[in-house]
Design a protein around this motif. Sequence first.
Motif, PDB file in Angstrom:
ATOM      1  N   UNK A   1       0.739  -1.222   0.023  1.00 14.94           N
ATOM      2  CA  UNK A   1       0.126  -0.061  -0.039  1.00 14.94           C
ATOM      3  C   UNK A   1       1.022   1.156  -0.025  1.00 14.94           C
ATOM      4  N   UNK A   2       0.690   2.025  -1.044  1.00 21.89           N
ATOM      5  CA  UNK A   2       1.392   3.157  -1.225  1.00 21.89           C
ATOM      6  C   UNK A   2       0.551   4.469  -0.932  1.00 21.89           C
ATOM      7  N   UNK A   3       0.525   5.139   0.348  1.00 17.09           N
ATOM      8  CA  UNK A   3      -0.308   6.564   0.477  1.00 17.09           C
ATOM      9  C   UNK A   3       0.486   7.456  -0.455  1.00 17.09           C
ATOM     10  N   UNK A   4      -0.011   8.244  -1.071  1.00 21.81           N
ATOM     11  CA  UNK A   4       0.486   9.310  -2.048  1.00 21.81           C
ATOM     12  C   UNK A   4      -0.155  10.688  -1.560  1.00 21.81           C
ATOM     13  N   UNK A   5       0.529  11.481  -0.969  1.00 17.46           N
ATOM     14  CA  UNK A   5       0.003  12.850  -0.693  1.00 17.46           C
ATOM     15  C   UNK A   5       0.420  13.900  -2.065  1.00 17.46           C
ATOM     16  N   UNK A   6       1.580  13.616  -2.683  1.00 14.68           N
ATOM     17  CA  UNK A   6       2.019  14.539  -3.779  1.00 14.68           C
ATOM     18  C   UNK A   6       3.085  13.706  -4.491  1.00 14.68           C
ATOM     19  N   UNK A   7       2.561  13.360  -5.752  1.00 13.44           N
ATOM     20  CA  UNK A   7       3.435  12.694  -6.645  1.00 13.44           C
ATOM     21  C   UNK A   7       4.752  13.371  -6.795  1.00 13.44           C
ATOM     22  N   UNK A   8       4.730  14.577  -6.952  1.00  8.35           N
ATOM     23  CA  UNK A   8       5.883  15.561  -7.369  1.00  8.35           C
ATOM     24  C   UNK A   8       7.001  15.413  -6.204  1.00  8.35           C
ATOM     25  N   UNK A   9       6.654  15.008  -4.993  1.00  4.17           N
ATOM     26  CA  UNK A   9       7.485  15.179  -3.971  1.00  4.17           C
ATOM     27  C   UNK A   9       8.640  14.134  -4.327  1.00  4.17           C
ATOM     28  N   UNK A  10       9.875  14.490  -4.244  1.00  6.15           N
ATOM     29  CA  UNK A  10      10.889  13.609  -4.888  1.00  6.15           C
ATOM     30  C   UNK A  10      10.644  12.341  -5.724  1.00  6.15           C
ATOM     31  N   UNK A  11      10.038  12.965  -6.903  1.00  7.46           N
ATOM     32  CA  UNK A  11       9.301  12.041  -7.784  1.00  7.46           C
ATOM     33  C   UNK A  11      10.250  10.915  -8.193  1.00  7.46           C
ATOM     34  N   UNK A  12      11.513  11.196  -8.603  1.00 10.00           N
ATOM     35  CA  UNK A  12      12.408  10.101  -9.137  1.00 10.00           C
ATOM     36  C   UNK A  12      12.840   8.937  -8.465  1.00 10.00           C
ATOM     37  N   UNK A  13      13.218   9.421  -6.992  1.00  9.62           N
ATOM     38  CA  UNK A  13      13.754   8.528  -6.202  1.00  9.62           C
ATOM     39  C   UNK A  13      12.474   7.838  -5.542  1.00  9.62           C
ATOM     40  N   UNK A  14      11.341   8.196  -5.371  1.00  2.00           N
ATOM     41  CA  UNK A  14      10.106   7.306  -5.010  1.00  2.00           C
ATOM     42  C   UNK A  14       9.918   6.296  -6.031  1.00  2.00           C
ATOM     43  N   UNK A  15       9.801   7.001  -7.485  1.00  5.44           N
ATOM     44  CA  UNK A  15       9.712   6.063  -8.512  1.00  5.44           C
ATOM     45  C   UNK A  15      10.564   4.906  -8.643  1.00  5.44           C
ATOM     46  N   UNK A  16      11.820   5.203  -8.649  1.00  6.84           N
ATOM     47  CA  UNK A  16      12.986   4.171  -8.569  1.00  6.84           C
ATOM     48  C   UNK A  16      12.608   3.210  -7.407  1.00  6.84           C
ATOM     49  N   UNK A  17      12.365   3.715  -6.033  1.00 11.52           N
ATOM     50  CA  UNK A  17      12.348   2.741  -5.094  1.00 11.52           C
ATOM     51  C   UNK A  17      11.024   1.600  -5.301  1.00 11.52           C
ATOM     52  N   UNK A  18       9.916   2.332  -5.740  1.00 13.23           N
ATOM     53  CA  UNK A  18       8.722   1.493  -5.844  1.00 13.23           C
ATOM     54  C   UNK A  18       8.688   0.578  -6.867  1.00 13.23           C
TER      55      UNK A  18
END
Length: 217
Positions: free
Chosen positions: A65-82
């Motif tokens: 489960x990935x609660x997401x408040x703002x997709x712009x917040x450190x987008x690339x790092x979050x995208x990479x990890x997930x």
Amino acid sequence: GDVVSQIVHLVKKESIELVLSSVRRVDWQGRFFVKSLPQKLMLVLPCSVIAVRVVGYRGSVKRILVPLRSWKYYFYERFYLLSFFALTFSTELVIFRVQEISQDKAVFSSKEILRLKKIGEKEIGFFTEGLAELGVNVKSKVKISTNLPRAILFEAARGRYDLIFMGAYQRDIVKRAIEGNLVEEVLRNTPCDMMIWYPKTRRLRPFWQKIFKIFKF
């Protein structure tokens, strides 16, 4: 010597970009995050930190489960990890957006509810579609609620997730009080394992650069 100082020294010396730290109950008040080692590290380290609470080992992680408040917040790092978690462990991601409303506006018409859900879907749509393009098994959900932590915990329990991956903002990290601290409330009551991710790394590694080419803003 002081544990925090030693970790800071090691991180700077080795140019470490990500630190994982386990979370356990701090005191008799039942605190897990406030005044804990992970909180102290998030405040002082120059790199990203993930706090991990293990509730019970289930053998494998099938749903995150990935609660997401703002997709712009450190987008690339979050995208990479997930995307790394999902593709490595063949895991399903559920991007969860809570449209939080005040208590005095809790009663809406079906038309207003639909409008709020469309706003939420638009907010997470870009992020979800990007993960899908990389071959990630990903779904999205939007919930309207007057209480953000309660909505996250309810979804985690109802959906029988194996892990919650939640980003933290600076206001979550510096807050010393137990009440009203989103990270503390969700960590304390989570029905499954949980990761709290606090990003600071801004450099783009090769894989992130590939993502950057896919998503041109």
